[in-house]
Enzyme design. Structure first.
Site, PDB file in Angstrom:
ATOM      1  N   TYR A 181      23.571  72.641  82.463  1.00  0.00           N
ATOM      2  CA  TYR A 181      23.606  73.548  83.609  1.00  0.00           C
ATOM      3  C   TYR A 181      25.048  73.877  83.999  1.00  0.00           C
ATOM      4  O   TYR A 181      25.386  75.025  84.312  1.00  0.00           O
ATOM      5  CB  TYR A 181      22.860  72.956  84.804  1.00  0.00           C
ATOM      6  CG  TYR A 181      23.032  73.785  86.068  1.00  0.00           C
ATOM      7  CD1 TYR A 181      22.475  75.056  86.166  1.00  0.00           C
ATOM      8  CD2 TYR A 181      23.778  73.308  87.149  1.00  0.00           C
ATOM      9  CE1 TYR A 181      22.640  75.829  87.300  1.00  0.00           C
ATOM     10  CE2 TYR A 181      23.946  74.079  88.294  1.00  0.00           C
ATOM     11  CZ  TYR A 181      23.379  75.333  88.365  1.00  0.00           C
ATOM     12  OH  TYR A 181      23.559  76.103  89.488  1.00  0.00           O
TER      13      TYR A 181
ATOM     14  N   TYR B 147      30.741  75.121  96.339  1.00  0.00           N
ATOM     15  CA  TYR B 147      30.495  73.704  96.095  1.00  0.00           C
ATOM     16  C   TYR B 147      31.789  73.039  95.632  1.00  0.00           C
ATOM     17  O   TYR B 147      32.559  73.636  94.867  1.00  0.00           O
ATOM     18  CB  TYR B 147      29.449  73.508  94.996  1.00  0.00           C
ATOM     19  CG  TYR B 147      28.002  73.730  95.384  1.00  0.00           C
ATOM     20  CD1 TYR B 147      27.573  73.753  96.706  1.00  0.00           C
ATOM     21  CD2 TYR B 147      27.046  73.876  94.387  1.00  0.00           C
ATOM     22  CE1 TYR B 147      26.228  73.939  97.012  1.00  0.00           C
ATOM     23  CE2 TYR B 147      25.700  74.060  94.687  1.00  0.00           C
ATOM     24  CZ  TYR B 147      25.302  74.090  95.995  1.00  0.00           C
ATOM     25  OH  TYR B 147      23.979  74.275  96.298  1.00  0.00           O
TER      26      TYR B 147
ATOM     27  N   ARG C 284      22.512  82.737  98.775  1.00  0.00           N
ATOM     28  CA  ARG C 284      21.284  82.017  99.146  1.00  0.00           C
ATOM     29  C   ARG C 284      20.092  82.947  99.321  1.00  0.00           C
ATOM     30  O   ARG C 284      18.947  82.544  99.152  1.00  0.00           O
ATOM     31  CB  ARG C 284      21.504  81.246 100.445  1.00  0.00           C
ATOM     32  CG  ARG C 284      22.529  80.151 100.358  1.00  0.00           C
ATOM     33  CD  ARG C 284      22.067  79.018  99.463  1.00  0.00           C
ATOM     34  NE  ARG C 284      23.090  77.976  99.379  1.00  0.00           N
ATOM     35  CZ  ARG C 284      23.037  76.973  98.502  1.00  0.00           C
ATOM     36  NH1 ARG C 284      22.036  76.881  97.636  1.00  0.00           N
ATOM     37  NH2 ARG C 284      23.983  76.070  98.474  1.00  0.00           N
TER      38      ARG C 284
ATOM     39  N   GLU D  51      12.009  72.678  93.808  1.00  0.00           N
ATOM     40  CA  GLU D  51      12.748  73.868  94.225  1.00  0.00           C
ATOM     41  C   GLU D  51      11.733  74.983  94.455  1.00  0.00           C
ATOM     42  O   GLU D  51      10.715  75.048  93.766  1.00  0.00           O
ATOM     43  CB  GLU D  51      13.757  74.258  93.137  1.00  0.00           C
ATOM     44  CG  GLU D  51      14.616  75.456  93.500  1.00  0.00           C
ATOM     45  CD  GLU D  51      15.760  75.668  92.510  1.00  0.00           C
ATOM     46  OE1 GLU D  51      16.513  74.710  92.245  1.00  0.00           O
ATOM     47  OE2 GLU D  51      15.888  76.797  92.003  1.00  0.00           O
TER      48      GLU D  51
ATOM     49  N   ARG E 201      28.727  81.715  83.166  1.00  0.00           N
ATOM     50  CA  ARG E 201      28.348  82.763  84.121  1.00  0.00           C
ATOM     51  C   ARG E 201      29.548  83.195  84.943  1.00  0.00           C
ATOM     52  O   ARG E 201      29.815  84.399  85.095  1.00  0.00           O
ATOM     53  CB  ARG E 201      27.232  82.259  85.036  1.00  0.00           C
ATOM     54  CG  ARG E 201      26.939  83.206  86.195  1.00  0.00           C
ATOM     55  CD  ARG E 201      25.706  82.804  86.988  1.00  0.00           C
ATOM     56  NE  ARG E 201      25.760  81.460  87.521  1.00  0.00           N
ATOM     57  CZ  ARG E 201      24.773  80.893  88.225  1.00  0.00           C
ATOM     58  NH1 ARG E 201      23.667  81.556  88.460  1.00  0.00           N
ATOM     59  NH2 ARG E 201      24.905  79.669  88.671  1.00  0.00           N
TER      60      ARG E 201
HETATM   61  C1  3EB Z   1      21.193  74.763  94.650  1.00  0.00           C
HETATM   62  O1  3EB Z   1      20.952  75.056  95.822  1.00  0.00           O
HETATM   63  C2  3EB Z   1      20.004  74.533  93.758  1.00  0.00           C
HETATM   64  O2  3EB Z   1      22.564  78.420  89.414  1.00  0.00           O
HETATM   65  O3  3EB Z   1      21.610  80.342  89.759  1.00  0.00           O
HETATM   66  C3  3EB Z   1      19.381  77.381  93.076  1.00  0.00           C
HETATM   67  C4  3EB Z   1      19.390  78.770  92.881  1.00  0.00           C
HETATM   68  C5  3EB Z   1      20.132  76.581  92.253  1.00  0.00           C
HETATM   69  C6  3EB Z   1      20.158  79.340  91.861  1.00  0.00           C
HETATM   70  C7  3EB Z   1      21.738  79.135  89.993  1.00  0.00           C
HETATM   71  C8  3EB Z   1      20.897  77.161  91.228  1.00  0.00           C
HETATM   72  C9  3EB Z   1      20.913  78.522  91.047  1.00  0.00           C
HETATM   73  O4  3EB Z   1      22.346  74.608  94.222  1.00  0.00           O
HETATM   74  C10 3EB Z   1      20.141  75.098  92.410  1.00  0.00           C
END
Ligand code: 3EB
Length: 345
Positions: free
Chosen positions: A161, A221, A234, A338, A168
């Site tokens: 990932y 992050y 989000r 999720e 990406r």
């Molecule tokens: C998170 O909140 C959970 O890498 O495109 C959620 C939605 C998550 C999209 C992405 C990853 C992605 O980090 C993981």
């Protein structure tokens, strides 16, 4: 361009001319003839099938199968419909495209081995899809789904990932995107194919991406979660006059930390709290939240949690909230569930 703040207190009206709503539904799947019948409808923009029981491919570029196994054995088709007549094409490299004057569906599948791994596949895919979207009459990405195999395989920064996230980000940076990301999902399938599968929704006018005040924006992050942060918003309010909202994949992350390790019920509830927080920001009235006009997709890591997922959803959300449940791996190995979706279909 300065980065936007993590939390948008509430959303201003869309500045541009409103588009008609994209209509999304889950439709009980029959045989191959049922798929042909759907694809005979001129307003069908895309049909997504799920799992081994769905047709693997179709000559029509509007059909895509995602190799996520439904918890129930068979899942309905997800069908997207627009107002105008849909035109389609498939490019020489396999990129699929369908559009009317307002919306476009696109999909690309990249064999990791042909590129040199998940990072290179993601970089290639993102350059390619950004170019395709930018060159079109629907240049604004609203929503992207990313599915890759064995997402949690590898240690630390070598986790697949995280390699995907690097590719990406590099692909997007190469095209000048360093913020203003679309809403997204990133989930691990378990098909042993090592084929990166990405599909998206784009539109003639831009939506309004927004963040969750309970969560650090994914693109911010801290370093400990990987070399490049995940590039997604989000949620995104669609450029429509109604209150249509695309909800990104949402899990039990508060701030930037995963909460409730090893506690499925608590992770589930935290996930719903995060989704509700996004609907607060979008000012969706309590009476209009979830329910029949909110289509959800959920992903559970362990088969043992599938029954609890369905029961808890029925207990916590209004009756008649459509939800499809799949077995999938979430992008942090401690996360057990999720949920993503679209509110206001
Ligand atoms: C998170 O909140 C959970 O890498 O495109 C959620 C939605 C998550 C999209 C992405 C990853 C992605 O980090 C993981």
């Amino acid at each position: 361009m300065p980065a936007r703040p993590d939390a948008t207190p509430s959303l201003a009206p869309a500045p541009q001319a409103a588009l008609p709503e994209l209509r999304v539904s889950y439709e009980t799947r029959g045989d191959a003839a049922a798929l042909d019948a759907l694809l005979n409808e001129s307003q069908v923009l895309a049909v997504i099938g799920f799992g081994d029981d769905a047709p693997a491919t179709h000559a029509d570029p509007r059909y895509l199968r995602v190799n996520l196994q439904p918890v129930d054995g068979a899942a309905p088709f997800e069908v997207w419909r627009v107002r105008g007549a849909v035109r389609t094409r498939r490019d020489g490299d396999g990129l699929a495209w369908a559009c009317d004057d307002d919306y476009a569906f696109g999909a690309i599948e990249i064999d990791e081995a042909a590129c040199g791994g998940p990072e290179a596949a993601a970089e290639f895919a993102y350059r390619r899809l950004v170019d395709a979207i930018a060159a079109s009459a629907t240049p604004h990405a609203l929503r992207i789904w990313n599915y890759l195999d064995a997402i949690n395989l590898g240690e630390g920064d070598d986790e697949r990932y995280r390699r995907f996230c690097v590719g990406r980000a590099v692909g997007l940076e190469a095209r000048g995107f360093t913020d203003a990301y679309p809403a997204a999902t990133g989930i691990g399938v378990r098909d042993d194919r090592r084929v990166l599968q990405i599909y998206w929704l784009a539109a003639r006018t831009a939506g309004v991406a927004f963040e969750n005040p309970r969560q650090v924006s994914a693109w911010r992050y801290p370093r400990r979660y990987g070399i490049k942060a995940p590039a997604f918003a989000r949620a995104l309010r669609a450029p429509t006059s109604g209150a249509q909202v695309y909800l990104s994949g949402t899990a039990a992350i508060v701030g930037h930390a995963s909460h409730h390790h090893d506690d499925f019920a608590a992770q589930f509830d935290e996930t719903l709290t995060n989704l509700s927080s996004l609907l607060d920001i979008a000012r969706i009235d309590a009476d209009d939240r979830f329910g029949p006009r909110c289509l959800l997709k959920g992903y559970v890591r362990h088969a043992a949690d599938a029954a609890a997922a369905r029961a808890r959803l029925a207990e916590k959300l209004p009756a008649g909230t459509p939800a499809l449940w799949f077995y999938g791996d979430i992008c942090r190995s401690e996360l057990l569930v999720e949920i993503d979706g679209v509110q206001g279909v």
